[in-house]
Design an enzyme around this catalytic site. Structure first.
Site, mmCIF file in Angstrom:
data_model
loop_
_atom_site.group_PDB
_atom_site.id
_atom_site.type_symbol
_atom_site.label_atom_id
_atom_site.label_comp_id
_atom_site.label_asym_id
_atom_site.label_seq_id
_atom_site.Cartn_x
_atom_site.Cartn_y
_atom_site.Cartn_z
ATOM 1 C CB VAL A 51 -0.928 0.003 1.226
ATOM 2 C CG1 VAL A 51 -1.764 1.268 1.260
ATOM 3 C CG2 VAL A 51 -1.814 -1.220 1.218
ATOM 4 N N PRO A 52 0.971 1.903 -1.142
ATOM 5 C CG PRO A 52 0.548 2.789 -3.271
ATOM 6 C CD PRO A 52 0.175 1.670 -2.354
ATOM 7 C CB CYS A 53 1.179 5.144 3.022
ATOM 8 S SG CYS A 53 2.805 4.514 3.379
ATOM 9 C CG HIS A 54 5.036 6.639 -1.377
ATOM 10 N ND1 HIS A 54 5.126 5.279 -1.169
ATOM 11 C CD2 HIS A 54 5.120 6.837 -2.707
ATOM 12 C CE1 HIS A 54 5.283 4.707 -2.359
ATOM 13 N NE2 HIS A 54 5.273 5.613 -3.313
ATOM 14 C CB CYS A 69 6.850 3.810 5.768
ATOM 15 S SG CYS A 69 5.267 3.944 4.966
#
Length: 105
Positions: A51-54, A69
DNA sequence: CGGTTGACCAAGT
DNA sequence: GACTTGGCCAACC
């Protein structure tokens, strides 16, 4: 029934490379307005690389939070990652925000 | 179930 | 442009 945060992760996986989304858009796509809950969900983010929270930014095109992260507290890292995806930055804000925003079609 | 907190948002000062 | 206020909703105690 998945939890609120799991649904947020699911939507985030839809975001293609080179695109970003906002906390507000995710919340809206879930049919709610819990912008803040989205941020909290990202912070927990157990699916870190999946999950690319960035790829989630603030509605102003800014970076928002992102602690790296569980690495360091440097938003420049997030900016750098997004730049590698082809997103242009102007200081701490996205330059072509309207062109890289993904609205969960 | 009430109160606090939070990687937020919008408007006002 | 930076800070403050009110509001929103979910998670935690």
């Amino acid at each position: 029934m998945k939890s609120f945060n799991e649904r947020a992760y699911d939507l985030l996986r839809e975001v293609p490379k080179g695109k970003v989304t906002t906390y507000k858009e995710i919340a809206n796509a879930l049919g709610t307005s819990a912008y803040r809950a989205i941020g909290s969900a990202m912070k927990k983010n157990p699916y870190a690389p999946s999950v690319p929270c960035h790829r989630v930014v603030s509605s102003d095109g800014g970076i928002g939070g992102f602690n790296g992260c569980k690495e360091g507290k440097d938003i420049t890292r997030k900016i750098n990652m997004l730049m590698e995806e082809g997103i242009e930055f102007n200081g701490n804000k996205i330059k072509n925000f309207n062109d890289v925003i993904y609205r969960f079609i």
